[in-house]
Design a protein around this motif. Structure first.
Motif, short mmCIF file in Angstrom:
data_model
loop_
_atom_site.label_atom_id
_atom_site.label_comp_id
_atom_site.label_asym_id
_atom_site.label_seq_id
_atom_site.Cartn_x
_atom_site.Cartn_y
_atom_site.Cartn_z
N THR A 10 9.30 3.15 -4.18
CA THR A 10 9.31 1.77 -4.66
C THR A 10 10.74 1.33 -4.97
OG1 THR A 10 7.13 2.12 -5.66
CG2 THR A 10 8.38 0.18 -6.37
N PRO A 11 11.19 0.19 -4.42
CA PRO A 11 12.57 -0.23 -4.66
C PRO A 11 12.77 -0.69 -6.10
CG PRO A 11 11.37 -1.94 -3.51
CD PRO A 11 10.45 -0.76 -3.56
N LYS A 12 13.96 -0.43 -6.60
CA LYS A 12 14.32 -0.87 -7.95
C LYS A 12 15.04 -2.22 -7.82
CE LYS A 12 14.74 3.80 -9.86
NZ LYS A 12 14.16 4.48 -8.68
N THR A 13 14.35 -3.27 -8.23
CA THR A 13 14.90 -4.62 -8.09
C THR A 13 14.89 -5.33 -9.44
OG1 THR A 13 12.72 -5.58 -7.57
CG2 THR A 13 14.04 -4.76 -5.72
N ILE A 29 0.84 -1.21 0.00
CA ILE A 29 0.00 0.00 0.00
C ILE A 29 0.87 1.26 0.00
CG2 ILE A 29 -1.67 1.33 1.36
CD1 ILE A 29 -2.84 -1.32 2.31
N SER A 30 1.95 1.22 0.79
CA SER A 30 2.86 2.38 0.84
C SER A 30 3.50 2.65 -0.52
CB SER A 30 3.95 2.13 1.89
OG SER A 30 3.40 2.00 3.17
N VAL A 37 19.11 -1.52 -2.64
CA VAL A 37 17.96 -1.59 -1.75
C VAL A 37 18.45 -1.81 -0.33
CG1 VAL A 37 15.83 -2.83 -1.21
CG2 VAL A 37 16.55 -2.55 -3.59
N SER A 38 18.00 -0.97 0.58
CA SER A 38 18.43 -1.10 1.96
C SER A 38 17.35 -0.58 2.88
CB SER A 38 19.74 -0.32 2.19
OG SER A 38 19.53 1.06 1.93
N GLY A 39 17.58 -0.79 4.19
CA GLY A 39 16.67 -0.23 5.19
C GLY A 39 15.25 -0.75 5.08
N MET A 40 14.31 0.17 5.07
CA MET A 40 12.89 -0.16 5.10
C MET A 40 12.48 -1.03 3.91
SD MET A 40 9.69 2.49 5.31
CE MET A 40 10.22 3.38 3.85
N ASN A 41 12.91 -0.69 2.72
CA ASN A 41 12.52 -1.46 1.53
C ASN A 41 13.17 -2.84 1.51
OD1 ASN A 41 10.72 0.33 0.39
ND2 ASN A 41 12.29 1.40 -0.78
#
Length: 387
Positions: free
Chosen positions: A150-153, A141-142, A266-270
């Motif tokens: 939004t993380p780039k993966t 939802i966030s 990508v780190s932390g919250m994501n």
């Protein structure tokens, strides 16, 4: 703060430095000359510079045709820009303190509600699944509403994350199984022995060596955990083994994470959000196979009849707070060193153990409390030895 003056203004700058030691506020001409030569009028609102205090020139650096003058106020012991750095450091300490306090508080609340749910609804596999599902839904939802970036993966990222997620899933379920069988305080006392697993796995599987002080710090950890286990009034082997398996799984998770996630953006919250999503996918089929919808439905009806509608809030709260405390811990790790995080994790266990004993009125023998204190002290010594 630094002041820059052209070479032609050097005399003015020097004269001012000699003058302002004994300046009087009633000299508007000299004050105007000082401001004009050092180009300060546009910066007064953005600094802590006081026009009612004398200024001293602390240094003058000649950089080709530009002179850099550094000043400090008469009642200060350091240049103005250094004072700003001190304030920035103090603000950072306050920020870290807020992170720690939030992390500990959320963890305590999670453990309380988690134990309440497990006492009324002893299905740890489903409880673990709901915790991961709630956190995954919150992050989806966030991302959809752009509250969080939004993380780039890519495929390589998820491939690297997979062994981390497997270890995380095992550790999460094992800890929940443990807390469904024994007191929260006992589970966390055993989990304080995680550094021992970390050293043993790193030594014998990865070939790493450690200083003698690290090995010595394991003695109180292992001894304290053993003393607590032997004197636990409500000892249960399933609960004990669950906590031990959780220790091993989380150590492997950390090793896989360090080896595989180097250089990833990508780190932390994501990072934790992606970990929760993948763990949810891994755990769901196993939860259905081990417990199943029929057992869940029957247990749910029993819990509602015994507890009432507030049972639904307990389930929601333990799921929400599980995600929040983990999310804050990963965000804290972005801001602090691993050593500080390790010390904070030790203090977190103390807060959980003490609060759970008080809230659930857990009977504790003096020798059992001594074992817990020794184990936690050993964990602290380990973190210092690793520094």
């Amino acid at each position: 703060m630094s002041f820059t003056a052209k070479q032609s203004a050097l005399t003015t700058c020097t004269d001012v430095s000699n003058y302002v030691v004994h300046r009087r506020p009633s000299s508007p001409i000299c004050r105007h000359s000082f401001f004009q030569s050092l180009n300060l009028q546009n910066n007064l609102k953005r600094t802590n510079l006081s026009v009612s205090k004398p200024l001293h020139i602390s240094s003058i650096e000649n950089k080709k045709t530009v002179f850099q003058c550094k000043a400090y106020e008469a009642d200060k012991s350091q240049p103005i820009e250094a004072a700003g750095e001190v304030k920035s450091e103090a603000a950072n300490r306050v920020k870290i303190g807020v992170y720690f306090a939030t992390w500990w508080a959320l963890n305590v609340v999670f453990n309380i509600y988690n134990k309440k749910v497990l006492n009324a609804y002893p299905y740890p596999w489903l409880t673990s699944t709901l915790s991961l599902a709630c956190g995954s839904l919150m992050m989806l939802i966030s991302w959809a509403t752009r509250i969080a970036e939004t993380p780039k993966t890519d495929f390589e990222f998820w491939k690297t994350l997979f062994p981390v997620a497997v270890a995380h899933t095992i550790g999460h379920v094992a800890a929940t199984v443990s807390m469904s069988k024994v007191a929260v305080s006992f589970t966390h006392i055993i989990k304080s022995g995680e550094p021992a697993f970390s050293v043993l796995v790193s030594r014998f599987l990865l070939g790493e060596t450690f200083p003698i002080s690290v090995y010595l710090s394991l003695i109180p950890i292992i001894g304290g955990c053993a003393l607590s286990a032997l004197t636990e009034l409500n000892f249960n082997m399933t609960g004990f083994m669950g906590a031990m398996i959780s220790n091993l799984a989380f150590v492997l998770r950390n090793i896989f994470s360090k080896k595989g996630m180097k250089g990833k953006s990508v780190s932390g919250m994501n990072y934790y959000a992606c970990l929760s999503l993948l763990s949810l996918v891994i755990l769901t089929p196993f939860a259905i196979a081990v417990e199943g919808p029929q057992m869940w439905a029957a247990g749910w009806e029993t819990a509602l009849s015994q507890i009432g509608p507030q049972f639904i809030w307990w389930v929601a709260a333990q799921s929400i707070f599980y995600h929040l405390y983990n999310q804050v811990s990963y965000m804290s790790l972005d801001e602090i060193s691993p050593l500080t995080f390790s010390v904070g994790n030790t203090m977190k266990r103390i807060s959980v153990i003490v609060s759970s004993i008080i809230i659930f009125h857990t009977p504790v023998q003096p020798v059992n409390a001594l074992g817990a204190a020794i184990a936690i002290l050993g964990t602290f010594l380990y973190s210092q030895a690793k520094a």
